[in-house]
Design a protein around this motif. Structure first.
Motif, mmCIF file in Angstrom:
data_model
loop_
_atom_site.group_PDB
_atom_site.id
_atom_site.type_symbol
_atom_site.label_atom_id
_atom_site.label_comp_id
_atom_site.label_asym_id
_atom_site.label_seq_id
_atom_site.Cartn_x
_atom_site.Cartn_y
_atom_site.Cartn_z
ATOM 1 N N LEU A 185 0.649 -1.289 -0.094
ATOM 2 C CA LEU A 185 0.178 0.137 0.015
ATOM 3 C C LEU A 185 1.230 1.250 0.376
ATOM 4 C CD1 LEU A 185 -2.516 -1.606 2.854
ATOM 5 C CD2 LEU A 185 -2.567 -1.391 0.129
ATOM 6 N N ALA A 186 0.416 1.693 -1.298
ATOM 7 C CA ALA A 186 1.461 2.925 -0.890
ATOM 8 C C ALA A 186 0.854 4.020 -0.145
ATOM 9 C CB ALA A 186 1.816 3.318 -2.452
ATOM 10 N N SER A 187 -0.461 4.569 -0.847
ATOM 11 C CA SER A 187 -1.446 5.395 -0.432
ATOM 12 C C SER A 187 -1.932 5.174 1.201
ATOM 13 C CB SER A 187 -2.003 5.698 -1.093
ATOM 14 O OG SER A 187 -2.956 4.924 -1.467
ATOM 15 N N LEU A 238 -7.852 -1.395 4.352
ATOM 16 C CA LEU A 238 -7.414 -2.552 4.502
ATOM 17 C C LEU A 238 -6.934 -2.726 6.285
ATOM 18 C CD1 LEU A 238 -5.709 -4.635 3.536
ATOM 19 C CD2 LEU A 238 -3.526 -4.458 4.630
ATOM 20 N N VAL A 239 -6.834 -1.911 6.660
ATOM 21 C CA VAL A 239 -7.517 -2.104 8.283
ATOM 22 C C VAL A 239 -8.425 -1.980 8.807
ATOM 23 C CG1 VAL A 239 -7.064 -0.986 10.515
ATOM 24 C CG2 VAL A 239 -5.206 -0.659 9.023
ATOM 25 N N GLU A 240 -9.630 -1.539 8.147
ATOM 26 C CA GLU A 240 -11.135 -1.433 8.326
ATOM 27 C C GLU A 240 -11.590 -3.064 8.911
ATOM 28 O OE1 GLU A 240 -13.034 1.438 6.782
ATOM 29 O OE2 GLU A 240 -11.918 3.101 7.679
ATOM 30 N N MET A 253 -9.645 -5.968 7.999
ATOM 31 C CA MET A 253 -9.111 -6.506 8.504
ATOM 32 C C MET A 253 -9.670 -6.591 10.313
ATOM 33 S SD MET A 253 -5.066 -6.106 8.030
ATOM 34 C CE MET A 253 -4.198 -8.082 8.711
ATOM 35 N N LEU A 254 -10.104 -5.306 10.541
ATOM 36 C CA LEU A 254 -10.785 -5.159 12.037
ATOM 37 C C LEU A 254 -11.588 -6.000 12.251
ATOM 38 C CD1 LEU A 254 -10.088 -1.496 13.039
ATOM 39 C CD2 LEU A 254 -8.729 -3.833 14.222
ATOM 40 N N GLU A 255 -13.058 -5.921 10.932
ATOM 41 C CA GLU A 255 -14.009 -6.621 10.788
ATOM 42 C C GLU A 255 -13.991 -8.057 10.691
ATOM 43 O OE1 GLU A 255 -16.175 -5.310 7.263
ATOM 44 O OE2 GLU A 255 -16.535 -2.851 8.411
ATOM 45 N N ASP A 256 -13.541 -8.433 10.277
ATOM 46 C CA ASP A 256 -12.997 -9.974 10.471
ATOM 47 C C ASP A 256 -12.137 -11.194 11.755
ATOM 48 O OD1 ASP A 256 -13.512 -9.821 8.212
ATOM 49 O OD2 ASP A 256 -11.468 -9.792 7.308
ATOM 50 N N VAL A 257 -11.377 -9.983 12.590
ATOM 51 C CA VAL A 257 -10.537 -10.536 13.849
ATOM 52 C C VAL A 257 -11.704 -10.206 14.641
ATOM 53 C CG1 VAL A 257 -8.856 -9.777 15.440
ATOM 54 C CG2 VAL A 257 -8.175 -9.649 13.080
ATOM 55 N N THR A 258 -12.156 -11.367 15.531
ATOM 56 C CA THR A 258 -12.810 -11.516 16.824
ATOM 57 C C THR A 258 -11.296 -11.599 18.421
ATOM 58 O OG1 THR A 258 -13.333 -13.920 16.436
ATOM 59 C CG2 THR A 258 -14.406 -11.999 15.328
ATOM 60 N N LEU A 259 -11.531 -10.584 19.328
ATOM 61 C CA LEU A 259 -10.750 -11.207 20.477
ATOM 62 C C LEU A 259 -12.057 -12.045 21.163
ATOM 63 C CD1 LEU A 259 -11.106 -7.443 20.864
ATOM 64 C CD2 LEU A 259 -8.855 -8.708 19.934
ATOM 65 N N ASN A 260 -10.513 -13.052 21.641
ATOM 66 C CA ASN A 260 -11.233 -14.410 22.840
ATOM 67 C C ASN A 260 -10.885 -13.850 24.533
ATOM 68 O OD1 ASN A 260 -11.020 -15.827 20.661
ATOM 69 N ND2 ASN A 260 -8.803 -16.777 20.600
#
Length: 166
Positions: free
Chosen positions: A146-148, A155-157, A159-166
């Protein structure tokens, strides 16, 4: 026998009868009383000895009965003491077993708690290392791809939607 009757002298016979009476009188006066007294005394001594022997026999029987009674009491007391000692021994053994069992249960419980704490600490450490490593890899990949700034935020948003905290 005939000759005995022929040689019989009435004067001699009379003298012998008088001498016999004198001897009987003297014996009666001086000898019979001491002889009878000693015989009576001896008879009383024998009777006293027999009475004393009978009394001693009764006393021995009483002593034997007392000894038997004391022996029975001593045996009963010994049996009671042995029974009490056995009960005390059994109680001490039971208490020691119970105490050992409780101590073992405490040790096992403490060991389980310690193992669980160490497991949680190890898992937390591994998660932290994995997270740090992931962040490091993600930074490297993101920098290259990612250059821009807009692409990085998307990308970060995502990934945050996919991650669940244990």
């Amino acid at each position: 026998m005939d000759q005995l009757l022929n040689d019989f002298s009435p004067g001699l016979f009379f003298m012998q009868v008088i001498i016999l009476l004198i001897i009987l009188f003297l014996l009666g006066k001086f000898a019979w009383k001491p002889i009878l007294a000693s015989l009576t005394e001896r008879e009383e001594g024998i009777q006293n000895a027999l009475d004393a022997a009978e009394e001693a026999k009764k006393e021995m029987q009483n002593l034997q009965a007392d000894n038997d009674r004391l022996l029975k009491e001593a045996r009963a007391e010994r049996d009671a003491m042995l029974k009490e000692a056995r009960e005390i021994k059994d109680k001490i053994v039971a208490d020691a077993k119970e105490e050992a069992s409780e101590e073992a249960a405490k040790l096992i419980e403490n060991a389980k708690a310690s193992i669980e704490q160490e497991k949680q600490a190890a898992l937390a450490h591994v998660k932290k290392q994995v997270a740090d490593l992931s962040i490091g890899i993600a930074q490297t990949v993101v920098k290259k791809e990612l250059a821009s700034q807009d692409d990085q935020l998307k990308l970060v948003e995502g990934m945050l939607e996919d991650v669940t905290l244990n």
